[in-house]
Design an enzyme around this catalytic site. Structure first.
Site, short mmCIF file in Angstrom:
data_model
loop_
_atom_site.label_atom_id
_atom_site.label_comp_id
_atom_site.label_asym_id
_atom_site.label_seq_id
_atom_site.Cartn_x
_atom_site.Cartn_y
_atom_site.Cartn_z
N GLY A 156 -14.18 0.60 -5.17
CA GLY A 156 -14.21 1.55 -4.05
C GLY A 156 -14.83 0.92 -2.82
O GLY A 156 -14.59 -0.25 -2.50
N THR A 183 -9.73 0.63 -9.72
CA THR A 183 -8.83 -0.35 -9.11
C THR A 183 -8.90 -1.58 -9.99
O THR A 183 -9.69 -1.62 -10.93
CB THR A 183 -9.34 -0.62 -7.65
OG1 THR A 183 -9.24 0.60 -6.90
CG2 THR A 183 -8.60 -1.70 -6.92
N ARG A 219 0.85 -1.20 0.00
CA ARG A 219 0.00 0.00 0.00
C ARG A 219 0.89 1.25 0.00
O ARG A 219 1.96 1.25 0.62
CB ARG A 219 -0.87 -0.03 1.27
CG ARG A 219 -1.86 1.11 1.42
CD ARG A 219 -2.98 1.03 0.43
NE ARG A 219 -4.11 1.87 0.81
CZ ARG A 219 -5.07 2.21 -0.05
NH1 ARG A 219 -5.04 1.82 -1.31
NH2 ARG A 219 -6.09 2.95 0.34
N1 GLY Z 1 -8.36 3.19 -3.55
C1 GLY Z 1 -9.30 2.21 -3.33
C2 GLY Z 1 -9.09 1.41 -2.08
O1 GLY Z 1 -7.96 1.25 -1.68
O2 GLY Z 1 -10.00 0.95 -1.48
#
Ligand code: GLY
Length: 563
Positions: A465, A373, A99
């Protein structure tokens, strides 16, 4: 006498029969491998690497890097993600946390103006919205620790597609239209991803020569080539020149973290999923634990939909209050995924009436954001598995490409709470756990997941999301009912996230009578104009030793099984 003799023989062979039965029912490997991803070129890259003798982890490196090139609106080496790995020979699951991190110069109120109001777009567009990327470090870590092949081999397809180009499709066009303004604010991004400053027509060739050079450096030098030296200098100089706050120390000190996934059990199905800083696994297990308190299968369709909505509501409320980066804040993970907590939450559920969200303890929830994503799944013939969900957040991330690197940066900083602890117009407070701090990882909803029953194993996940977690929940229940990979990914979807207090439904999924029944139970509903999610799943049938892979028909991805 004959019966006694038979019994004695049976007692003798029983242990052998039992061992045989167990080895069949718990079989984890087959003579096949499979890849399912959001782009045909990425699926092909994974399959090619498997054909070259790579394992699932090598294929995952190839798919990750190829998606970074051919699906630039969803993920990239300027972004991050979570790779859930199952290492069959060690019977071990691990989550690679790649991340993004907040830059060391980041601060809690960096996206607020003098009046304490959120500056529109500041955490979404341009260099200031970018976290420190994790994908290059994760790629190297997976290759060195779990793969068999060198990065020069596994990154070759990605480098080739960046160098010679790939053709855009309608989805690319839609995403580029959505982000035209942000892309045009970055001359490098506009040059690469637009044509004459406009979203290109489908069929346009996108060549990324600088990205091919950057990937070649990564292949030759490993992560050091990205996070240190000339490339790192170029990235930092360009970010700072354009209003960002990265430093060389940010890049040099970035590390992936190996985390223990969260796990739970739902009526004989083991669930292994993403740990914080994702909220996905915790919320997924919480929802399943709550469902297990009810006789779910005996309910009518409206009863089941109502109950699912109620468990979603409660898990998303907890998500907003408690979830954040466990290296910075105390997240009571064990309590949240405990049966005791599920029982307490389930006690407040009424089967004949919706609980208005404002009757639960109040906490602020960020609006549903337009994130993009990607998710891919891989299984190899040794039984190794990868479920990987990767992101650069908004479509085309921040829209900013660092000069002479080809690296499109994420805008994952928007996943932090920009305004924690400040009551909003509804008097709701919350999100302290996800406040911005230097070096902290922002909360995610990404939910790469393994499901295991005695008969079958599933590897799954999706973009979408905040809706990711409920999509994985619905697919998990479908798998538990015996559904195939295809039915898991193509299931009609609905979602509730505590606030807004409303069920969001894909078009043509609920009948009018179901909507009416939900209304009578006290639920507000909204049927959306378009579908959501893009799930990629693989199911392994342990008894038949058969792999089944599926790409969501909502997207343009592919699934392939290699025999
Ligand atoms: N940016 C989308 C997530 O990490 O949930």
């Amino acid at each position: 006498m004959k019966a006694l003799w038979r019994k004695q023989v049976f007692d003798l062979v029983r242990p052998v029969l039992l061992a045989l039965a167990l080895s069949v029912s718990f079989q984890a490997s087959s003579d096949s491998s499979a890849v399912a991803s959001a782009h045909p070129l990425a699926t092909d890259a994974g399959i090619d690497i498997l054909k070259k003798g790579g394992n699932a982890f090598d294929a995952a490196v190839a798919v990750t890097a190829t998606l970074a090139v051919v699906e630039p609106y969803s993920s990239g080496i300027g972004g991050g993600g979570f790779w859930l790995l199952h290492i069959e020979q060690d019977h071990r699951d691990v989550m690679i946390d790649g991340r993004e991190r907040a830059p060391l110069a980041a601060s809690r109120d960096m996206y607020l103006d003098d009046n304490n109001e959120v500056i529109p777009g500041a955490s979404i567009d341009g260099a200031l919205s970018a976290g420190i990327p994790g994908v290059p470090a994760a790629i190297e870590h997976i290759a060195l620790n779990y793969g068999k092949l060198p990065l020069t081999v596994t990154l070759e397809p990605a480098i080739r597609h960046a160098r010679t180009g790939f053709k855009t499709d309608k989805h690319y066009q839609r995403m580029a239209v959505f982000r035209e303004k942000a892309l045009n604010a970055s001359p490098e991004a506009a040059k690469i991803f637009l044509k004459n400053n406009k979203a290109p027509e489908p069929g346009t060739l996108i060549i990324q020569s600088d990205l091919a050079d950057t990937l070649s450096i990564l292949a030759a030098q490993g992560a050091r080539g990205f996070y240190q030296g000339e490339l790192a200098s170029k990235l930092v100089t360009s970010v700072v020149k354009n209003g960002g706050i990265w430093s060389k120390e940010d890049l040099a000190s970035y590390r992936i973290i190996e985390r223990t996934p969260v796990s739970g059990n739902y009526r004989g199905m083991k669930v292994i999923s993403a740990a914080p800083p994702s909220s996905g696994g915790v919320a997924l297990i919480q929802m399943l634990n709550m469902l297990a308190q009810f006789d779910f299968d005996s309910l009518s369709q409206s009863g089941r939909t109502h109950l699912l909505t109620e468990v979603m509501r409660r898990a998303y409320r907890d998500r907003a209050e408690y979830l954040g980066d466990t290296d910075f804040v105390d997240v009571p993970v064990d309590r949240l995924i405990s049966e005791k907590h599920a029982k307490t939450l389930a006690d407040s559920v009424r089967l004949d009436r919706a609980t208005p969200s404002d009757q639960l303890r109040k906490v602020a929830v960020d609006a549903n954001k337009a994130t993009d994503t990607t998710h891919f799944s891989v299984v190899d013939k040794e039984g190794n598995r990868v479920a990987a969900t990767l992101s650069i957040n908004y479509p085309f991330g921040s829209g900013f490409v660092a000069e002479a690197t080809g690296v499109l940066l994420n805008d994952e900083m928007d996943d932090f709470s920009s305004k924690p602890g400040v009551p909003n117009v509804y008097g709701l407070v919350g999100n302290e756990a996800n406040a911005i701090e230097p070096g902290k990882r922002m909360l995610s909803s990404m939910t790469p997941t393994f499901l295991e029953t005695e008969e079958r194993i599933a590897v799954l996940g999706t973009p979408g999301g905040s809706r990711i977690i409920t999509m994985v929940l619905l697919a998990a229940l479908e798998f538990h009912r015996g559904g195939s990979a295809d039915s898991m990914v193509n299931l009609g979807r609905f979602h509730h996230q505590y606030l807004p207090d409303r069920i969001f439904i894909e078009p043509d999924v609920f009948s009018e009578s179901l909507v009416t029944a939900l209304f009578e139970l006290g639920h507000e509903t909204s049927v959306l104009d378009s579908t959501f999610g893009n799930m990629h799943a693989i199911v392994f049938d342990r008894k038949r030793m058969k792999l089944d892979a599926a790409a969501d028909s909502r997207g343009g991805g592919t699934a392939a099984v290699l025999h």
